[in-house]
Design an enzyme around this catalytic site. Structure first.
Site, PDB file in Angstrom:
ATOM      1  N   ARG A 167      11.691  13.100   2.032  1.00 39.02           N
ATOM      2  CA  ARG A 167      10.289  12.977   1.642  1.00 39.02           C
ATOM      3  C   ARG A 167      10.109  12.106   0.400  1.00 39.02           C
ATOM      4  NH1 ARG A 167       7.077  17.343   4.019  1.00 39.02           N
ATOM      5  NH2 ARG A 167       5.519  16.856   2.456  1.00 39.02           N
ATOM      6  N   ASN A 180       3.342  18.364  -4.934  1.00 41.55           N
ATOM      7  CA  ASN A 180       3.271  17.263  -3.980  1.00 41.55           C
ATOM      8  C   ASN A 180       1.792  16.995  -3.727  1.00 41.55           C
ATOM      9  OD1 ASN A 180       3.526  15.482  -1.805  1.00 41.55           O
ATOM     10  ND2 ASN A 180       3.681  17.153  -0.333  1.00 41.55           N
ATOM     11  N   GLY A 181       1.348  15.770  -3.916  1.00 42.59           N
ATOM     12  CA  GLY A 181      -0.064  15.456  -3.693  1.00 42.59           C
ATOM     13  C   GLY A 181      -0.603  14.609  -4.822  1.00 42.59           C
ATOM     14  N   LYS A 193      10.554   9.338   4.178  1.00 38.53           N
ATOM     15  CA  LYS A 193      10.459   9.605   5.609  1.00 38.53           C
ATOM     16  C   LYS A 193       9.093  10.164   5.992  1.00 38.53           C
ATOM     17  CE  LYS A 193      12.328  10.013   9.710  1.00 38.53           C
ATOM     18  NZ  LYS A 193      12.379   8.719  10.400  1.00 38.53           N
ATOM     19  N   GLU A 247       7.782  -4.087  16.043  1.00 35.88           N
ATOM     20  CA  GLU A 247       8.677  -2.984  15.694  1.00 35.88           C
ATOM     21  C   GLU A 247      10.034  -3.517  15.205  1.00 35.88           C
ATOM     22  OE1 GLU A 247       8.514  -0.074  14.977  1.00 35.88           O
ATOM     23  OE2 GLU A 247      10.462   0.822  15.307  1.00 35.88           O
ATOM     24  N   LYS A 295      11.761  -3.034  11.457  1.00 38.11           N
ATOM     25  CA  LYS A 295      13.119  -2.505  11.207  1.00 38.11           C
ATOM     26  C   LYS A 295      13.867  -3.412  10.244  1.00 38.11           C
ATOM     27  CE  LYS A 295      11.924   0.258  12.727  1.00 38.11           C
ATOM     28  NZ  LYS A 295      11.473   1.613  12.795  1.00 38.11           N
ATOM     29  N   GLU A 319      12.439  -3.327   6.658  1.00 38.32           N
ATOM     30  CA  GLU A 319      12.595  -2.008   6.044  1.00 38.32           C
ATOM     31  C   GLU A 319      14.014  -1.759   5.531  1.00 38.32           C
ATOM     32  OE1 GLU A 319      11.327   0.838   8.914  1.00 38.32           O
ATOM     33  OE2 GLU A 319      11.526   2.515   7.539  1.00 38.32           O
ATOM     34  N   HIS A 345      -1.635 -21.656  16.173  1.00 35.79           N
ATOM     35  CA  HIS A 345      -2.904 -21.507  15.448  1.00 35.79           C
ATOM     36  C   HIS A 345      -2.682 -21.339  13.945  1.00 35.79           C
ATOM     37  CE1 HIS A 345      -5.000 -21.417  19.232  1.00 35.79           C
ATOM     38  NE2 HIS A 345      -4.157 -20.492  19.669  1.00 35.79           N
ATOM     39  N   CYS A 372       6.812  13.535  -1.641  1.00 34.54           N
ATOM     40  CA  CYS A 372       7.588  14.487  -2.426  1.00 34.54           C
ATOM     41  C   CYS A 372       7.896  15.737  -1.608  1.00 34.54           C
ATOM     42  CB  CYS A 372       6.880  14.936  -3.703  1.00 34.54           C
ATOM     43  SG  CYS A 372       6.242  13.592  -4.675  1.00 34.54           S
ATOM     44  N   TRP A 420       8.580  11.148  -4.685  1.00 36.47           N
ATOM     45  CA  TRP A 420       8.210   9.786  -4.293  1.00 36.47           C
ATOM     46  C   TRP A 420       7.059   9.418  -5.221  1.00 36.47           C
ATOM     47  CZ3 TRP A 420       4.003   7.074  -2.134  1.00 36.47           C
ATOM     48  CH2 TRP A 420       4.321   5.803  -1.616  1.00 36.47           C
TER      49      TRP A 420
END
Ligand code: F6R
Length: 612
Positions: A27, A101-102, A607, A485, A489, A492, A508, A2, A75
């Site tokens: 955020r 926020n928290g 983000k 990575e 991407k 996401e 395996h 947030c 968020w």
């Protein structure tokens, strides 16, 4: 997560608040809201979804002048992303509005206590519990009520609140969640924010609240109180970002713009740091004590997500040149591990935002064990930078797209430079060998430019592969974290299931999943493992998997195996991460375009991840 924002000043506070929230939207973007005071009443606007939805609702108020406002972009943690759960939250009498926020860990017991006093709740959030508790203690002194209430809270918070009886006051406080206050020299404008990104385009004095400090802003005055409610004087810094702006520079998405920025951002990461003549690396503002530089015995890299992948890519390089162990820990796990942390351990914390809660917790744990903390961050003044013993900055400029791209390649660049710096300081690397490597590194921006020119070709391949619902990304040695990575991407931004494996691991277990419906993206750019990689791709091909390979022009044999190949220039093994990554980023981007997803703000993400 947030973003919270507060404004008191001589401009239209609603407009300023909207502008500030736009800069904090990275955020979280599940809902947004703003509250102000009109005729001794709280006036508020909230909307689920992105800020744009809120903006539509308050358009008619944008031209009215309000002296103060607080705002929030959410968020979701407690409660789904609905209108009812959107901030600001209020007390029962609608006299007080709060943004937060928290996470308040003991909110359930406080809620129970307040319910027993017949106080009515409107939402499921922990934030409303705070609003109600402050109101419960309120007896005409906002600061005192606030102070009494927050002493009962456990958990983390960055809070800003207003009260209808105090139309010229904002109270704010911080515990484990950052709050920064910015103001001009005359205090004509005072701004509260979750982070300095909201100050973009301004030239301000800034101060950060430490844990349990309270800011009381009234009549162009900012009083900061400690936990005993005694006024304290804090140092301020100057932050001038007047000439920086957020812009897509003509690109359709921030993500594409940031992918294309990489030749420049990598250059910025090494510019002025590489001394080719002497084969040395130099860092500005870098204060690792010389005695420690020579003596640390062990490196632990800690980070999350993409930054963690950068750490994985670099750890081998540290071990190769420093001849000491370098392990890489996912920050959210590191806290709970019994690691052998001593004063001879160097912790390297990697974070683009510098605000990631998991990474912060990991470094706080390491600090308790007297480790030296060196952070590699993009955002100056960020919490991680401030809590580290020393920091190196990426200088990549603001990364707006939630999906990290340019930060990753800058992180690798800085980590490699750091390894050379350590190795040279410890006389473990000859001048000429350092020069050879640094020369190769300096070629990378041009190699990337060439890949960016292959945009059309990669777009065409993306069209062919966008039909699949799952992917495997395979690599060996350094190409394995690179594959991780690239897979991240793709999942996401296109919401496609993408898994990364060390190619040798397929036999395996994962090989059982292979069929003509599951394409393999094979990263074949490490010479050391090339032959083995071909064998692994053959094994997948024999089971009908479509194969897309990323290979260098001088490689042989791959044409007989792969259905499609994206060719890139040959570089030394240690640097192959760069071309491979750019291809992976473009592939994910073009598949996401076909999938019509929200590329810059993918669903459920944010983000800056400021919750654990
Ligand atoms: C992926 C991504 C995330 C971040 C992670 C850590 O594209 O952006 O995985 O890398 O949340 O963030 P920072 O680097 O800000 O600590």
């Amino acid at each position: 997560m947030c973003g919270i924002f507060g404004y008191i000043g001589n401009k239209n506070s609603i407009k300023e608040c909207l502008q500030g929230l736009k800069l904090l939207e990275y955020r979280g973007y599940d809902s947004a809201g703003i509250a102000t005071i009109q005729d001794a009443k709280i006036l508020s606007f909230k909307s689920p979804g992105k800020l744009i939805e809120l903006e539509k609702k308050i358009n008619i108020f944008k031209d009215l002048k309000f002296d103060l406002a607080i705002g929030h972009t959410r968020w979701a943690t407690h409660g789904s992303p609905t209108l009812a759960n959107a901030h600001p939250h209020f007390d029962e009498k609608l006299k007080l509005a709060i943004v937060h926020n928290g996470i308040i860990e003991n909110y359930a017991s406080i809620r129970k206590k307040l319910l027993s006093k017949n106080i009515l709740f409107r939402s499921e959030t922990d934030t409303e519990v705070m609003a109600q508790l402050i109101s419960y203690y309120y007896a005409n002194d906002l600061l005192k009520a606030f102070d009494k209430a927050i002493k009962e809270l456990t958990g983390s918070y960055a809070i800003a609140l207003i009260h209808a009886n105090h139309p010229d006051e904002i109270v704010a406080s911080s515990k484990e969640s950052p709050i920064v206050i910015g103001f001009d020299d005359n205090k004509d404008e005072i701004i509260i924010s979750s982070d300095p990104n909201a100050f973009l385009g301004r030239n301000l004095n800034i101060l950060f609240l430490k844990n349990n400090e309270i800011a009381h802003i009234k009549n162009k005055k900012i009083n900061i109180y400690d936990k005993n409610l005694k006024i304290i004087h804090k140092k301020t810094e100057r932050l001038n970002s007047k000439n920086i702006s957020f812009s897509k520079n003509g690109f359709e998405h921030y993500l594409l713009k940031e992918i294309y920025e990489q030749p420049l951002t990598i250059q910025k990461a090494f510019l002025g740091r590489i001394q080719l003549k002497s084969g040395e690396v130099e860092f500005e503002d870098f204060n690792l004590p010389k005695s420690f530089l020579k003596k640390f015995k062990h490196i632990i890299i800690t980070a999350c997500g993409t930054s963690y992948h950068a750490g994985l890519c670099a750890s081998n390089f540290f071990q190769k040149y420093l001849k000491i162990n370098c392990s890489v820990e996912i920050a959210s796990e590191m806290r709970f591990k019994d690691l052998n942390l001593t004063k001879d351990t160097l912790i390297i914390a990697i974070s683009q935002s510098g605000e990631t809660a998991d990474t912060l917790s990991a470094i706080r744990k390491a600090k308790e064990n007297n480790c030296h903390i060196l952070s590699i961050v993009n955002v100056k003044n960020s919490t991680i930078a401030r809590e580290s013993d020393s920091s190196i900055f990426l200088k990549a400029g603001p990364e707006i797209s939630v999906c990290s791209t340019k930060a990753f390649t800058s992180q690798i660049t800085v980590l490699y430079l750091l390894a050379i710096y350590f190795a040279r300081s410890r006389n473990l690397l000859e001048k000429k060998d350092a020069q050879i490597f640094l020369k190769e590194l300096k070629k990378i921006p041009n190699i990337i430019k060439k890949i960016l020119k292959k945009r059309k070709e990669i777009e065409k391949i993306a069209q062919k592969y966008a039909i699949y619902n799952s992917f495997f990304f395979l690599g060996r040695n350094l190409m394995y974290p690179t594959a991780m990575e690239a897979a991240l991407k793709l999942k996401e931004i296109s919401y496609i299931d993408a898994n990364a494996y060390p190619a040798g691991e397929m036999k395996h277990g994962p090989l059982a999943l292979i069929s003509e419906k599951l394409p393999i993206v094979g990263f074949c750019l490490n010479e050391k493992t090339y032959d083995k990689m071909l064998s692994n791709l053959m094994e997948a091909k024999a089971r009908s998997a479509p194969i897309l390979a990323i290979a260098s022009k001088k490689s042989y044999g791959i044409e007989d195996i792969a259905d499609d190949i994206i060719w890139v220039d040959k570089v030394i093994d240690d640097l192959a991460i760069f071309p491979a990554t750019i291809v992976g980023q473009l592939l994910a981007y073009f598949i996401a375009i076909i999938k019509k997803t929200d590329i810059d703000q993918p669903r459920n993400l944010a983000k800056s991840v400021t919750v654990e």
